[in-house]
Motif scaffolding. Structure first.
Motif, PDB file in Angstrom:
ATOM      1  N   UNK A   1       0.857  -1.197   0.000  1.00 40.71           N
ATOM      2  CA  UNK A   1       0.000   0.000   0.000  1.00 40.71           C
ATOM      3  C   UNK A   1       0.884   1.235   0.000  1.00 40.71           C
ATOM      4  N   UNK A   2       0.412   2.268  -0.699  1.00 41.49           N
ATOM      5  CA  UNK A   2       1.154   3.526  -0.749  1.00 41.49           C
ATOM      6  C   UNK A   2       0.162   4.660  -0.946  1.00 41.49           C
ATOM      7  N   UNK A   3       0.259   5.680  -0.091  1.00 43.80           N
ATOM      8  CA  UNK A   3      -0.649   6.816  -0.210  1.00 43.80           C
ATOM      9  C   UNK A   3      -0.014   8.033   0.441  1.00 43.80           C
ATOM     10  N   UNK A   4      -0.594   9.206   0.152  1.00 41.14           N
ATOM     11  CA  UNK A   4      -0.162  10.441   0.783  1.00 41.14           C
ATOM     12  C   UNK A   4      -1.180  10.825   1.847  1.00 41.14           C
ATOM     13  N   UNK A   5      -0.667  11.244   3.010  1.00 44.75           N
ATOM     14  CA  UNK A   5      -1.526  11.560   4.147  1.00 44.75           C
ATOM     15  C   UNK A   5      -1.781  13.055   4.245  1.00 44.75           C
ATOM     16  N   UNK A   6      -2.947  13.404   4.738  1.00 46.64           N
ATOM     17  CA  UNK A   6      -3.282  14.791   5.031  1.00 46.64           C
ATOM     18  C   UNK A   6      -2.353  15.295   6.140  1.00 46.64           C
ATOM     19  N   UNK A   7      -1.679  16.401   5.905  1.00 46.97           N
ATOM     20  CA  UNK A   7      -0.726  16.923   6.886  1.00 46.97           C
ATOM     21  C   UNK A   7      -1.373  17.829   7.926  1.00 46.97           C
ATOM     22  N   UNK A   8      -2.674  18.055   7.815  1.00 47.42           N
ATOM     23  CA  UNK A   8      -3.454  18.830   8.794  1.00 47.42           C
ATOM     24  C   UNK A   8      -2.857  20.210   9.060  1.00 47.42           C
ATOM     25  N   UNK A   9      -2.340  20.826   8.011  1.00 47.13           N
ATOM     26  CA  UNK A   9      -1.849  22.187   8.116  1.00 47.13           C
ATOM     27  C   UNK A   9      -0.522  22.343   8.816  1.00 47.13           C
ATOM     28  N   UNK A  10       0.146  21.252   9.148  1.00 46.30           N
ATOM     29  CA  UNK A  10       1.400  21.346   9.897  1.00 46.30           C
ATOM     30  C   UNK A  10       2.637  21.327   9.017  1.00 46.30           C
ATOM     31  N   UNK A  11       2.477  21.180   7.726  1.00 41.69           N
ATOM     32  CA  UNK A  11       3.616  21.153   6.813  1.00 41.69           C
ATOM     33  C   UNK A  11       3.126  21.503   5.424  1.00 41.69           C
ATOM     34  N   UNK A  12       4.059  21.925   4.564  1.00 45.06           N
ATOM     35  CA  UNK A  12       3.699  22.135   3.164  1.00 45.06           C
ATOM     36  C   UNK A  12       3.818  20.842   2.355  1.00 45.06           C
ATOM     37  N   UNK A  13       4.235  19.761   3.003  1.00 45.09           N
ATOM     38  CA  UNK A  13       4.328  18.447   2.355  1.00 45.09           C
ATOM     39  C   UNK A  13       3.321  17.488   2.971  1.00 45.09           C
ATOM     40  N   UNK A  14       2.747  16.654   2.147  1.00 39.68           N
ATOM     41  CA  UNK A  14       1.965  15.535   2.644  1.00 39.68           C
ATOM     42  C   UNK A  14       2.909  14.384   2.974  1.00 39.68           C
ATOM     43  N   UNK A  15       2.526  13.591   3.963  1.00 38.62           N
ATOM     44  CA  UNK A  15       3.358  12.464   4.363  1.00 38.62           C
ATOM     45  C   UNK A  15       3.108  11.250   3.481  1.00 38.62           C
ATOM     46  N   UNK A  16       4.127  10.408   3.360  1.00 40.84           N
ATOM     47  CA  UNK A  16       4.017   9.170   2.599  1.00 40.84           C
ATOM     48  C   UNK A  16       3.734   8.013   3.560  1.00 40.84           C
ATOM     49  N   UNK A  17       2.671   7.292   3.294  1.00 44.37           N
ATOM     50  CA  UNK A  17       2.306   6.124   4.109  1.00 44.37           C
ATOM     51  C   UNK A  17       2.509   4.865   3.268  1.00 44.37           C
ATOM     52  N   UNK A  18       3.254   3.923   3.820  1.00 49.23           N
ATOM     53  CA  UNK A  18       3.528   2.685   3.097  1.00 49.23           C
ATOM     54  C   UNK A  18       3.313   1.478   3.998  1.00 49.23           C
ATOM     55  N   UNK A  19       2.871   0.413   3.391  1.00 50.62           N
ATOM     56  CA  UNK A  19       2.930  -0.911   4.019  1.00 50.62           C
ATOM     57  C   UNK A  19       3.755  -1.768   3.070  1.00 50.62           C
ATOM     58  N   UNK A  20       4.831  -2.305   3.568  1.00 52.57           N
ATOM     59  CA  UNK A  20       5.743  -3.094   2.734  1.00 52.57           C
ATOM     60  C   UNK A  20       5.931  -4.472   3.344  1.00 52.57           C
ATOM     61  N   UNK A  21       6.304  -5.421   2.505  1.00 57.51           N
ATOM     62  CA  UNK A  21       6.547  -6.788   2.958  1.00 57.51           C
ATOM     63  C   UNK A  21       7.832  -7.290   2.325  1.00 57.51           C
ATOM     64  N   UNK A  22       8.531  -8.136   3.056  1.00 57.05           N
ATOM     65  CA  UNK A  22       9.787  -8.695   2.564  1.00 57.05           C
ATOM     66  C   UNK A  22       9.523  -9.978   1.785  1.00 57.05           C
ATOM     67  N   UNK A  23      10.163 -10.078   0.654  1.00 60.86           N
ATOM     68  CA  UNK A  23      10.069 -11.304  -0.121  1.00 60.86           C
ATOM     69  C   UNK A  23      11.039 -12.344   0.458  1.00 60.86           C
ATOM     70  N   UNK A  24      10.702 -13.623   0.357  1.00 69.30           N
ATOM     71  CA  UNK A  24      11.598 -14.669   0.876  1.00 69.30           C
ATOM     72  C   UNK A  24      12.958 -14.624   0.189  1.00 69.30           C
TER      73      UNK A  24
END
Length: 352
Positions: free
Chosen positions: A329-352
């Motif tokens: 999963x990958x998305x940009x988060x609402x920064x709620x007015x605390x930054x001029x950048x949105x945060x990056x949210x990731x869920x990653x998994x390791x391959x065997x």
């Protein structure tokens, strides 16, 4: 004869504008990421690479038949510019990357001067609400009298994130629920006792190797220097000297990052504020070797920064992985007015 001139003015102008756009595309391909001055044209919103040829195509379709040959030309220019638009065609496709190995969450964010311009309690509540296993945070500093200034919030950070390991380098902070194995230096090492101001200017990549359920994983926290100083006038020489110096500083960081990541034998994730748009050639080395997390996003046009225009027309924040790390999963988060950048949210998994 005179009456024919106005009728031919429109089609002739369309041919001229199309030729100019074609020349710009060629120059952009040749110069972006290679010549310091091109950092200035690179400031344009990447969607221009879509909007301009679409407009030209519409005009070419309705022009007189003798100019219809422009249609395939403009279509070719449109296709040539599409990779620079930042559009995410994977958003139109079903399914996401999956891996059977251990998974964890990551939040990467340019905080815009940490908690110094916000209510500190709200700032830390926001960070905790991300509930990430790993935080890759930039701009751990204050902006005082137009100067980046060191701050010390380590006690508060440890209080707010009990059980997390903390790594700090200049303005970069990495928090990890996983044990930290090492923090190898990326690029040339600085002497012991180097002033914070020098570390801030020279060290824009913090590598942290962590133990994820028995496997070593390298996390790269990145903040590539900005290319212009908006306080300077474009009509003064200082503006262009700043751009040239910024280009050298950016190249130093990209070279160090790419060299270290290429030689790294661990599964790895690279994320942060690159101050680089999809239209810029500066990212070519990383994009050629590593996978852009964008393909796991559901956004057709993922944007993370809007600047003065107030909308996220630019993607300046990026995340890359190697083939051993799947981005689920990958998305940009609402920064709620605390930054001029949105945060990056990731869920990653390791391959065997």
């Amino acid at each position: 004869m005179d009456s024919a001139r106005p009728r031919s003015l429109g089609p002739r102008s369309l041919v001229a504008v199309t030729a100019c756009w074609g020349a710009f595309l060629l120059l952009d391909r040749l110069l972006s990421g290679r010549w310091w001055f091109w950092l200035i044209p690179d400031l344009a919103p990447p969607l221009l690479f879509l909007a301009v040829p679409v407009l030209l195509l519409a005009l070419a379709v309705v022009t007189r038949p003798s100019r219809r040959w422009l249609v395939p030309v403009v279509v070719a220019l449109l296709l040539a510019g599409l990779p620079r638009t930042g559009l995410n065609p994977a958003a139109l496709l079903p399914g996401r990357d999956r891996a059977p190995g251990p998974a964890f969450s990551v939040f990467s964010w340019n905080t815009e001067y940490w908690d110094t311009t916000d209510d500190p309690d709200a700032f830390y509540r926001y960070l905790r609400s991300r509930d990430a296993d790993v935080y890759l945070l930039q701009e751990y500093l204050a902006w005082v009298q137009e100067t980046p200034t060191r701050i010390d919030r380590l006690d508060r950070i440890r209080q707010e994130f009990p059980g997390y390991r903390v790594a700090v380098l200049g303005e970069l902070v990495t928090l990890s629920r996983f044990p930290v194995l090492a923090t190898p230096t990326v690029g040339a090492a600085l002497p012991a006792g180097t002033p914070w101001e020098v570390t801030f200017a020279r060290k824009k990549v913090l590598r942290t190797d962590v133990d994820v359920h028995g496997r070593a994983v390298s996390l790269y926290n990145v903040h590539i220097p900005v290319q212009v100083d908006t306080r300077q006038s474009v009509f003064g020489g200082d503006f262009y000297r700043t751009v040239r110096a910024a280009d050298a500083a950016r190249r130093e960081q990209y070279t160090a990052l790419e060299s270290d990541a290429a030689a790294n034998h661990h599964p790895l994730l690279i994320a942060g504020d690159f101050n680089t748009t999809p239209a810029m050639g500066d990212l070519s080395g990383l994009r050629a070797r590593f996978r852009d997390a964008r393909s796991a996003s559901g956004d057709l046009y993922p944007g993370s920064w809007g600047g003065l225009l107030g909308s996220d027309l630019w993607r300046l924040d990026w995340a890359f992985t190697d083939r051993r790390v799947a981005v689920e999963r990958y998305s940009f988060a609402d920064q709620r007015g605390m930054s001029d950048h949105r945060g990056q949210q990731l869920r990653v998994a390791l391959r065997p």
